[in-house]
Structures are given as structure tokens and as C-alpha cells.
Design an enzyme around this catalytic site. Structure first.
Site, PDB file in Angstrom:
ATOM      1  N   HIS A  33      65.270  56.490 104.687  1.00 52.77           N
ATOM      2  CA  HIS A  33      64.621  56.364 103.380  1.00 52.77           C
ATOM      3  C   HIS A  33      64.553  54.903 102.938  1.00 52.77           C
ATOM      4  CE1 HIS A  33      66.043  60.745 102.465  1.00 52.77           C
ATOM      5  NE2 HIS A  33      65.207  60.669 103.476  1.00 52.77           N
ATOM      6  N   HIS A  70      57.534  64.414 102.296  1.00 53.90           N
ATOM      7  CA  HIS A  70      58.807  63.815 102.713  1.00 53.90           C
ATOM      8  C   HIS A  70      58.841  63.602 104.224  1.00 53.90           C
ATOM      9  CE1 HIS A  70      62.929  62.534 102.354  1.00 53.90           C
ATOM     10  NE2 HIS A  70      63.153  63.203 103.473  1.00 53.90           N
ATOM     11  N   HIS A  84      63.292  63.191 113.236  1.00 52.02           N
ATOM     12  CA  HIS A  84      63.809  61.875 113.617  1.00 52.02           C
ATOM     13  C   HIS A  84      63.851  61.688 115.134  1.00 52.02           C
ATOM     14  CE1 HIS A  84      64.749  61.400 109.442  1.00 52.02           C
ATOM     15  NE2 HIS A  84      65.620  62.393 109.449  1.00 52.02           N
TER      16      HIS A  84
END
Length: 302
Positions: free
Chosen positions: A79, A236, A263
Site C-alpha cells: 500500500h 483494491h 501478490h
């Protein structure tokens, strides 16, 4: 376009999503061509320094974790990396007193606010970007992540969950600093209530709460305020991809497409890209759409 850093240091404090520890983090200006570097202030010497690079990624379970040869790790960097990318910060030193970046509210917005508080300084060093020259993809037939040539920095993503609270969502954006701040940065991380106990047994999600994540129980969003966007979940996933891909070391000019990617696949895609030298090249930023255009005439020159 020239490389950018911060005008001054800015410090924030929050809880680690997985560790549950209170973490104090400072983002500071850095010299041109130094990139993004993390420093653990609870350690000394070479062991304290971890570069934010794709080849430093050592774990992608539930978050992106980077590490160095001395065994030092720093987790949940995605983030913050997304905010640095979205704000056009090429060079910064990130110091923290624990092994995990604080989760804040589960989005990149608090980091964007911190960067804006510090201010952005333009250096005299030219920025370079990574231009995608041919398609590159990774995946298993169900999940995939890919790059394709494009004249701009664009992202598209598709997700599909059994829960009716999420279901099928897709979104595509042409990224710049305004789009990132307004459409992507506020989208929060999310998870399912029935997974929490198992995650905590694994030593994960110890700091998770309704204050820093969207939590879903069955087909219901548990957060009292509901969602920030009707498609907050896929937004997101784009936010995560922006952060994970900024570990390339420069803005990427091309189209990223994710299908149920996370990820792990995001990092695998970078590894596949850099393994094929014919798939990319460095360009001067003037030949590409920059990540940050806003207010250049008002920025300081470092």
C-alpha cells in the site's frame, strides 16, 4: 519529466496488520537515482537496509514481503509502494522501527495524505520509465497476470468470488496521479470472517479489525459504514498491483491485466518480464505518459 522526491520528512504511526505491533514509519527525501529504500531503525549496519526491488521479494502470502541477505524482512509494503507510485515519488528513504509497514485504514490514502503533507520536490535528474515492448504473461489458467504494449500506463483487473458481497467485478483505468488519488487510493483491503481464526493461528492478521479492512461474513459486509465504492474490492486489487509492480524500480508504460491475480503472480510477472530482455526497454519519461503531472509549476526544485 524529472525524478521526484519529498520536500521534507513525514512520520506516521499505526498498527501492523499481521504482527499487531505498533509501528512508527518515516518517509524522507532521498538523492536522485537512489530509488526507494527501506531501513529498519531497530537494526544496525547492512542488516538494516532493504531495497524496494522485485528481486528482494521473499514472501507473498497475504502481503508482499521484501528481505535482504542478512535475513531482515519488511512486510505489507504494497500500500505504501502504491502511494509512492501514484504520487510520482521516484526516490525516498522509508524508516520504520518494526518488521511491517502499518496498515493504517487498509488503503493507500493515509500514505498519499502523508506525502502531500511533506510536499513533492522535483530534482534535476531525468526520470526513466520501463516501456513494455511485447506481451508477457504468467498464470495457471484460472489466475493470470500479464503485460502488453501501450502508449500509457493502464491497468485492468477482473475478480470473481463466491460471496454475493463481491461476486464478479472488473475495472480498467488509465493511471495518473489524479486517477490514483480519486479512484484507487481509498479502496481498502478485504477479507472473510471465517478465515480470520486460521490466519491468526498462522501468525497473521493479528492487527486486523473493521478499522483497517473490509470484512465479509457470508454475503454481508460487516463494516458499519459499508463500502467506499460499489466495486471497492476490484479497485483494491488494482491498488495492490500498482504497489507490487512499482518494485520494478521505475514506472511501467504498458497495460497490466490481472485475472484473480495477487501478490505472488504480480511478482512472478516482474520476474518473467526482466528475464526476457526483448520484452522491455528503458525510455526517457518525456516519451511516455508520466504517473504524476499535477502541479509541476508549484513544486520545489531539489
Amino acid at each position: 519529466m524529472f525524478q521526484q522526491t519529498l520536500k521534507k520528512s513525514v512520520t506516521i504511526t499505526g498498527v501492523g496488520l499481521h504482527s499487531g505491533a505498533i509501528v512508527t514509519l518515516t518517509i524522507a527525501p532521498a538523492d536522485a537515482n537512489s530509488g526507494i529504500t527501506f531501513i529498519r531503525t531497530d537494526l544496525r549496519g547492512a542488516a538494516a537496509i532493504v531495497p524496494a526491488r522485485w528481486d528482494a521479494v521473499i514472501d507473498t502470502r497475504m502481503c508482499t514481503v521484501i528481505g535482504n541477505a542478512q535475513g531482515t524482512t519488511i512486510g505489507t509494503i504494497e500500500h505504501l509502494m502504491s502511494a509512492l507510485a501514484g504520487c510520482g515519488i521516484d526516490n525516498a528513504v522509508v524508516s520504520l522501527d518494526n518488521a511491517e509497514v502499518p496498515i493504517m485504514d487498509g488503503s493507500a490514502a493515509p500514505f498519499v495524505a502523508a506525502i502531500e503533507q511533506a510536499g513533492v520536490a522535483v530534482t534535476r535528474a531525468p526520470r526513466r520509465v520501463i516501456r513494455i515492448l511485447k506481451p508477457v504473461s504468467v498464470g495457471d489458467g484460472v489466475k493470470s497476470a500479464s503485460f502488453a504494449p501501450d502508449d500509457a500506463t493502464t491497468y485492468s483487473f477482473e475478480i470473481d468470488f463466491d460471496s454475493a458481497a463481491i461476486a464478479r467485478q472488473s475495472r480498467a483505468v488509465e493511471m495518473d496521479s489524479d486517477v490514483f488519488k480519486d479512484e484507487i487510493s481509498r479502496a481498502r483491503t478485504f477479507g472473510f470472517l471465517h478465515e480470520v481464526e486460521g490466519l491468526r493461528k498462522m501468525g497473521l492478521a493479528r492487527g486486523g479489525s473493521l478499522d483497517n479492512a473490509v470484512v465479509i461474513s457470508g454475503d454481508t459486509v460487516m463494516n458499519a459504514g459499508g463500502l467506499r465504492f460499489a466495486d471497492e474490492f476490484v479497485r483494491h486489487k488494482i491498488l495492490d498491483a500498482v504497489g507490487d509492480l512499482y518494485l520494478a524500480g521505475a514506472p511501467i508504460v504498458g497495460h497490466f491485466h490481472g485475472v484473480r491475480s495477487g501478490h505472488a503472480l504480480n511478482n512472478q510477472l516482474l520476474r518473467a518480464l526482466f528475464a526476457d530482455r526483448s520484452a522491455w526497454r528503458y525510455d526517457a519519461a518525456a516519451l511516455a505518459l508520466p504517473m504524476a503531472r499535477r502541479g509541476l509549476d508549484q513544486l520545489a526544485v531539489a
